[in-house]
Enzyme design. Structure first.
Site, PDB file in Angstrom:
ATOM      1  N   HIS A  37       0.842  -1.213   0.000  1.00  0.00           N
ATOM      2  CA  HIS A  37       0.000   0.000   0.000  1.00  0.00           C
ATOM      3  C   HIS A  37       0.872   1.255   0.000  1.00  0.00           C
ATOM      4  O   HIS A  37       0.583   2.234  -0.693  1.00  0.00           O
ATOM      5  CB  HIS A  37      -0.870   0.059   1.266  1.00  0.00           C
ATOM      6  CG  HIS A  37      -1.841  -1.070   1.417  1.00  0.00           C
ATOM      7  ND1 HIS A  37      -1.716  -2.035   2.388  1.00  0.00           N
ATOM      8  CD2 HIS A  37      -2.971  -1.363   0.730  1.00  0.00           C
ATOM      9  CE1 HIS A  37      -2.718  -2.876   2.305  1.00  0.00           C
ATOM     10  NE2 HIS A  37      -3.494  -2.507   1.309  1.00  0.00           N
ATOM     11  N   GLN A  61     -18.168  -6.387  -0.622  1.00  0.00           N
ATOM     12  CA  GLN A  61     -17.309  -7.227  -1.459  1.00  0.00           C
ATOM     13  C   GLN A  61     -16.924  -8.547  -0.789  1.00  0.00           C
ATOM     14  O   GLN A  61     -16.139  -9.310  -1.331  1.00  0.00           O
ATOM     15  CB  GLN A  61     -16.074  -6.455  -1.928  1.00  0.00           C
ATOM     16  CG  GLN A  61     -15.063  -6.138  -0.847  1.00  0.00           C
ATOM     17  CD  GLN A  61     -13.978  -5.206  -1.371  1.00  0.00           C
ATOM     18  OE1 GLN A  61     -14.191  -4.013  -1.602  1.00  0.00           O
ATOM     19  NE2 GLN A  61     -12.783  -5.744  -1.582  1.00  0.00           N
ATOM     20  N   GLY A 147      -2.853  -1.976  -7.014  1.00  0.00           N
ATOM     21  CA  GLY A 147      -1.718  -2.887  -7.068  1.00  0.00           C
ATOM     22  C   GLY A 147      -1.927  -4.003  -8.080  1.00  0.00           C
ATOM     23  O   GLY A 147      -3.052  -4.502  -8.246  1.00  0.00           O
ATOM     24  N   SER A 185       0.488  -8.941   1.517  1.00  0.00           N
ATOM     25  CA  SER A 185      -0.971  -8.944   1.580  1.00  0.00           C
ATOM     26  C   SER A 185      -1.387  -8.774   3.029  1.00  0.00           C
ATOM     27  O   SER A 185      -0.708  -9.279   3.942  1.00  0.00           O
ATOM     28  CB  SER A 185      -1.495 -10.287   1.060  1.00  0.00           C
ATOM     29  OG  SER A 185      -2.836 -10.481   1.471  1.00  0.00           O
TER      30      SER A 185
HETATM   31  O1  PAF Z   1      -8.046  -3.815  -2.956  1.00  0.00           O
HETATM   32  C1  PAF Z   1      -8.710  -3.415  -1.981  1.00  0.00           C
HETATM   33  O2  PAF Z   1      -8.181  -3.181  -0.903  1.00  0.00           O
HETATM   34  C2  PAF Z   1     -10.208  -3.210  -2.135  1.00  0.00           C
HETATM   35  O3  PAF Z   1     -10.772  -4.153  -2.977  1.00  0.00           O
HETATM   36  C3  PAF Z   1     -10.586  -1.786  -2.573  1.00  0.00           C
HETATM   37  C4  PAF Z   1     -10.045  -1.456  -3.954  1.00  0.00           C
HETATM   38  C5  PAF Z   1     -10.055  -0.771  -1.563  1.00  0.00           C
HETATM   39  C6  PAF Z   1     -12.122  -1.630  -2.645  1.00  0.00           C
HETATM   40  O4  PAF Z   1     -12.708  -1.897  -1.403  1.00  0.00           O
END
Ligand code: PAF
Length: 280
Positions: A37, A61, A147, A185
């Protein structure tokens, strides 16, 4: 760095940045920040006047059987890490700020969302595209940084941006790896010592498949069979997919042409890991 929870405050900040005609780089995250990140943050701050980071564990999600409840939440450490980088605004909404009562509109993701992750995580990309589009509308970035680790996610977001005329330059940035090769990760923290060693199977298998292709193997089925065998030999517990695909459409390649992308999703213990590599 300004940390804010409310959309109204974010809108004020964005308006004053826009008023000064400064460019905005945006890094959307779910927190539990690691060097992957932070590399996106550094791309943003070197290419844009202002950098906005969002930290939001997006419930839409996650499927009901996934790790939403136990997803790592490390807000104070995350903000501390961001303080050492050039970040201007950190947006940390809670779920009702993003999904208030009565919320009911979802993005229907593009075709490229149906395969691979889409087959194993139903609804996942609908949740991703919905929250990313909302965040794009709020932050109004010039450039958004994603990423390569989540390769399919980046392709899906790119296609959504094209299809829905979203005026954001979506950029895919390189995977950051541990010294062992393991892709960084937020989920790596679930792995114990033995599992962490076995997790290296993904990176090693990508390297093996890359070598096969570089040495001239063009039969996709042979490479995919070798990838599956290698993952098992190196100790993963189960495999969702291990494939060679077209880098744009993500359709599997029976006959390999370059560039190609190698993609893996596999489980080590109860942790689901993904990784990929472009062969060009
Ligand atoms: O990759 C992630 O951390 C998530 O899928 C994102 C892009 C922040 C959307 O919630």
């Amino acid at each position: 760095v300004e940390v804010m929870n409310e959309i109204a405050l974010l809108r004020e900040s964005i308006a004053s940045i826009k008023h000064r005609s400064e460019t905005i780089g945006f890094v959307p995250t779910m927190g539990a920040l690691h060097d992957g990140h932070l590399s996106l943050v550094d791309y943003s701050s070197s290419q844009c006047d202002k950098t906005v980071v969002s930290i939001f564990v997006n419930p839409t999600q996650f499927s009901p059987n996934e790790d939403l409840a136990k997803y790592p939440r490390t807000l104070q450490q995350d903000i501390e890490k961001l303080r050492h980088h050039s970040v201007d605004v950190v947006f940390v909404p809670d779920a009702t700020e993003i999904y208030p009562p009565g919320f009911s509109t979802m993005v229907s993701p593009p075709t490229v969302a149906r395969c691979l992750e889409g087959e194993h995580r139903s609804e996942h990309f609908q949740g991703v595209t919905t929250v990313v589009l909302k965040l794009f509308n709020l932050v109004q970035p010039d450039i958004a940084y994603f990423g390569q680790k989540d390769y399919q996610q980046t392709i899906v977001v790119l296609q959504m941006a094209v299809d829905l005329d979203v005026n954001v330059d979506v950029r895919m940035c390189p995977i950051i790896r541990e010294p062992s090769g393991l892709a960084m990760s937020s989920r790596n923290r679930y792995l114990d010592g033995d599992q962490r060693q076995r997790a290296d199977a993904l990176y090693k298998t990508l390297a093996l498949a890359d070598n096969l292709i570089t040495d001239g193997q063009r039969d996709g089925r042979v490479v995919m069979a070798e990838m599956n065998q290698s993952l098992i030999d190196l100790g993963v517990d189960s495999i969702d997919y291990a494939v060679v695909a077209d880098p744009n459409s993500l359709t599997l390649m029976d006959t390999i042409t370059l560039p190609a992308v190698l993609l893996i999703a596999a489980h080590v213990g109860t942790t689901r890991l993904i990784d990929n590599r472009i062969v060009s």
